[in-house]
Motif scaffolding. Structure first.
Motif, mmCIF file in Angstrom:
data_model
loop_
_atom_site.group_PDB
_atom_site.id
_atom_site.type_symbol
_atom_site.label_atom_id
_atom_site.label_comp_id
_atom_site.label_asym_id
_atom_site.label_seq_id
_atom_site.Cartn_x
_atom_site.Cartn_y
_atom_site.Cartn_z
ATOM 1 N N ILE A 185 0.823 -1.211 0.000
ATOM 2 C CA ILE A 185 0.000 0.000 0.000
ATOM 3 C C ILE A 185 0.860 1.264 0.000
ATOM 4 O O ILE A 185 0.585 2.200 -0.769
ATOM 5 N N PRO A 186 1.932 1.362 0.823
ATOM 6 C CA PRO A 186 2.771 2.565 0.742
ATOM 7 C C PRO A 186 3.368 2.788 -0.640
ATOM 8 O O PRO A 186 3.480 3.925 -1.101
ATOM 9 N N GLN A 187 3.755 1.697 -1.315
ATOM 10 C CA GLN A 187 4.313 1.843 -2.655
ATOM 11 C C GLN A 187 3.280 2.393 -3.620
ATOM 12 O O GLN A 187 3.554 3.302 -4.404
ATOM 13 N N ALA A 188 2.066 1.833 -3.570
ATOM 14 C CA ALA A 188 1.011 2.287 -4.473
ATOM 15 C C ALA A 188 0.673 3.754 -4.219
ATOM 16 O O ALA A 188 0.498 4.543 -5.157
ATOM 17 N N LEU A 189 0.605 4.138 -2.945
ATOM 18 C CA LEU A 189 0.299 5.530 -2.625
ATOM 19 C C LEU A 189 1.413 6.462 -3.086
ATOM 20 O O LEU A 189 1.150 7.586 -3.535
ATOM 21 N N MET A 190 2.657 6.007 -2.980
ATOM 22 C CA MET A 190 3.758 6.848 -3.430
ATOM 23 C C MET A 190 3.712 7.069 -4.932
ATOM 24 O O MET A 190 3.947 8.173 -5.418
ATOM 25 N N MET A 191 3.406 6.010 -5.676
ATOM 26 C CA MET A 191 3.303 6.164 -7.124
ATOM 27 C C MET A 191 2.179 7.119 -7.505
ATOM 28 O O MET A 191 2.283 7.899 -8.440
ATOM 29 N N MET A 192 1.075 7.062 -6.785
ATOM 30 C CA MET A 192 -0.095 7.861 -7.149
ATOM 31 C C MET A 192 -0.031 9.290 -6.619
ATOM 32 O O MET A 192 -0.513 10.219 -7.274
ATOM 33 N N ASN A 193 0.552 9.457 -5.438
ATOM 34 C CA ASN A 193 0.542 10.778 -4.794
ATOM 35 C C ASN A 193 1.919 11.334 -4.493
ATOM 36 O O ASN A 193 2.035 12.382 -3.867
ATOM 37 N N GLY A 194 2.981 10.630 -4.902
ATOM 38 C CA GLY A 194 4.329 11.097 -4.600
ATOM 39 C C GLY A 194 4.667 12.393 -5.316
ATOM 40 O O GLY A 194 3.985 12.806 -6.256
ATOM 41 N N PRO A 195 5.738 13.057 -4.881
ATOM 42 C CA PRO A 195 6.093 14.357 -5.462
ATOM 43 C C PRO A 195 6.405 14.311 -6.950
ATOM 44 O O PRO A 195 6.087 15.247 -7.679
ATOM 45 N N LEU A 196 7.037 13.237 -7.423
ATOM 46 C CA LEU A 196 7.339 13.151 -8.851
ATOM 47 C C LEU A 196 6.061 13.123 -9.676
ATOM 48 O O LEU A 196 5.948 13.795 -10.703
#
Length: 640
Positions: free
Chosen positions: A550-561
């Motif tokens: 879940i943290p990985q998916a959230l990072m891809m969707m909402n991360g700064p990049l």
């Protein structure tokens, strides 16, 4: 999850919030959707190894604009979409001005030579055979074909140019190709263009960077241990891969390393295994696993239950590392007046005689330095690690060669000849022992030439196959426990670094100040910290990429990049595409080329039009949503 399913869920969320009177912005809607989709992304990633992505792509037979050819039927230069057909790239279309293209306008502090540049063609080298004329490539092809025949499977068709170029870029230089690089490759009529691209990628700085990252992570982990210099370790591998140093020489230097952790970067492998005062136990286990392909860590307490290693052999090997001593140095911080860490070094420790260990029965035993039956003088003054390094890297069939070939095969094909790649032995026989043995022998004869090994692997028929399985080879599924036959390419997740660098290429997010290589790498590590925390693993197992948490998916969707990519900031790729020339279809083509390295299919174009029609006359928002969905699609995240 497909990009258009994401778009439909995005629309549903937005509609629901508007009906409830919630005035959330599109960005906040994406954040809310991301949290909901994260669970779905987790389930999808877990099943990716079972050809989930291949099934998704199977539903897109025209994804490259032309049916794939069968294995053995491909003519280099075929498989290219007709650029004159409707929906393909038009002459006036604006291309992506990304990091793999011509360098953008120079900024203060940015040197053009340090910008990631597009891969340059290279002239043919004397003595380098073409794929068709190389007997090693021919042997690999014949060996695998025999395996297909014996197991009654037929190989998948050959991958088209768009699928293959994306794969080979990710495997060799660690990033996706830019839109321009894809277009150039598709338009190239040269029958030898795949072989020539492999050669060009091996000469590109990205190759050095990619394998420096891989081996630095393997040696010291993705999180740098205390008193270890990642910079020093990177420098060692960067110089080695750039000069194409023989692999046995690099292993020799690592095993026998002494000195300052930045002046001799090889010592950082040893320092990373000396975090505990364990008499070299971790160093023994890691050295055999990484460089010899043998997992013997459990034999420190008892005989191995499966392979031939006994408890006394572990301690015989361990006795080679008893002459290692770590010294940490401090310096005075003038601002605080306190002592702070300065540097560490590996020194020679005066140790002679045997090592004592206790058997499970309670009996004490002694072990002398013996390597696979070869006894070393244990008297005073003998540098045991130097003697060990000589034994490990010499002979006609050293384990360091077999272990490296097995690991490299796994890198390119998704699975090695053994699973895991670092646990070889009679208890875990290779899936194709004759091929592994021949490749290892040829690798030694080549002078432990890493680039030559990659040439052989990347030019094989099997590496050129599509990832889409057919009914005639669907049981070739190692993720389900079957022995890999390599009748199609196995889908694998990107490593964290591959994903980061590919996001940079796809979104043009590289426009920040850079100086030299080390400064550039430091900046990259800063950006990667959040990726490492959620994508990395402490013990560096084979799977260290996107595994769907879940943290990985959230990072891809909402991360700064990702946020920056869709924010329409000046100079961003999306802003340049939308402000440039071209109609809607051409702009969509550019986004697909930038992210997925291919054109959208006719079905995808129809879905896009349907989505755009329901967007209330806001075309900019539609393209923002589309770009966001593409960056979060399985097709982008996985290598296929």
């Amino acid at each position: 999850m497909g990009e258009y399913e994401m778009l439909e869920r995005l629309r549903f969320w937005r509609s629901s919030m508007m009906q409830s009177g919630n005035p959330n912005s599109r960005g906040k809607v994406r954040q809310a959707l991301a949290a909901t989709l994260a669970l779905g992304m987790t389930a999808l990633a877990v099943t990716a190894g079972s050809s989930l992505l291949a099934q998704e792509m199977e539903a897109k037979p025209d994804m490259a604009g032309k049916p794939a050819m069968k294995a053995g039927e491909m003519k280099a230069g075929d498989g290219k979409p007709d650029m004159t057909k409707p929906g393909m790239m038009k002459p006036g279309m604006e291309s992506m001005d990304g990091p793999a293209m011509d360098a953008p306008a120079k900024k203060a502090g940015v040197t053009p030579e340090e910008q990631p540049g597009r891969v340059k063609p290279v002239a043919a080298k004397p003595g380098v055979r073409t794929a068709a004329a190389d007997p090693v490539v021919a042997f690999i092809n014949e060996s695998l074909r025999q395996g297909w025949k014996d197991n009654d499977v037929e190989p998948s068709p050959m991958a088209d140019d768009t699928e293959w170029i994306r794969r080979v870029y990710l495997d060799i230089v660690g990033r996706i190709p830019s839109a321009d690089e894809v277009q150039d490759f598709i338009a190239d009529k040269n029958k030898m263009k795949r072989t020539e691209l492999v050669e060009a990628l091996l000469e590109d700085p990205g190759y050095v960077r990619n394998f420096t990252t891989i081996w630095t992570n393997l040696c010291i982990g993705q999180r740098t241990p205390r008193r270890v210099s990642r910079t020093g370790m990177q420098k060692f591998f960067r110089e080695g891969f750039a000069k194409n140093r023989p692999w046995n020489e690099m292993v020799f230097d690592i095993v026998s390393a002494e000195g300052h952790f930045e002046k001799n970067g090889a010592v950082n492998f040893i320092l990373a295994q000396m975090q505990d005062n364990d008499d070299g136990v971790q160093l023994t286990a890691k050295s055999t696993r990484l460089f010899m392909g043998m997992q013997v860590q459990c034999t420190q307490c008892h005989n191995h239950p499966f392979n031939e290693w006994k408890q006394d052999q572990f301690w015989q090997f361990n006795s080679f590392f008893r002459q290692v001593r770590k010294m940490d140095h401090q310096k005075l911080d003038p601002r605080t007046g306190r002592q702070v860490d300065d540097y560490s070094e590996v020194l020679f420790r005066d140790f002679s005689g045997p090592v004592f260990f206790e058997k499970r029965s309670g009996l004490m035993q002694v072990a002398y330095p013996i390597y696979l039956g070869a006894e070393v003088d244990a008297s005073e003054g003998i540098d045991r690690r130097t003697e060990l390094a000589k034994l490990m890297t010499s002979g006609d069939k050293p384990l360091v060669a077999t272990a490296y070939v097995n690991r490299m095969w796994g890198h390119f094909f998704g699975y090695g000849f053994t699973r895991p790649v670092d646990d070889m032995g009679p208890h875990n026989p290779a899936s194709n022992p004759a091929l592994l043995e021949r490749l290892s022998e040829e690798f030694v004869k080549s002078g432990y030439d890493s680039r030559q090994l990659i040439r052989w692997l990347a030019n094989t028929e099997a590496y050129g196959l599509t990832s889409r399985a057919s009914k005639k080879n669907e049981r070739d599924n190692p993720a389900a426990g079957e022995t890999p036959l390599f009748s199609h390419i196995y889908v694998k997740p990107m490593r964290a670094e591959q994903l980061y660098d590919s996001l940079i290429v796809a979104t043009n997010a590289h426009k920040t100040g850079r100086a030299g290589w080390e400064q550039s790498e430091e900046q990259r590590q800063e950006w990667l910290q959040q990726f490492v925390q959620t994508f990395g693993t402490d013990d560096n197992e084979e799977s260290s990429g996107f595994d769907g948490t879940i943290p990985q998916a959230l990072m891809m969707m909402n991360g700064p990049l990702t946020k920056d990519a869709v924010a329409l900031k000046p100079g961003s790729h999306l802003a340049e595409v939308l402000s440039g020339k071209g109609n809607e279809r051409q702009k969509l083509n550019t986004l697909y080329l930038s992210v997925l390295s291919r054109m959208p299919t006719s079905a995808e174009w129809a879905k896009f039009q349907k989505y755009a029609a329901g967007a209330g006359g806001n075309p900019i928002a539609v393209y923002q949503d589309m770009f966001w969905a593409l960056l979060n699609s399985n097709e982008f995240i996985f290598i296929h």
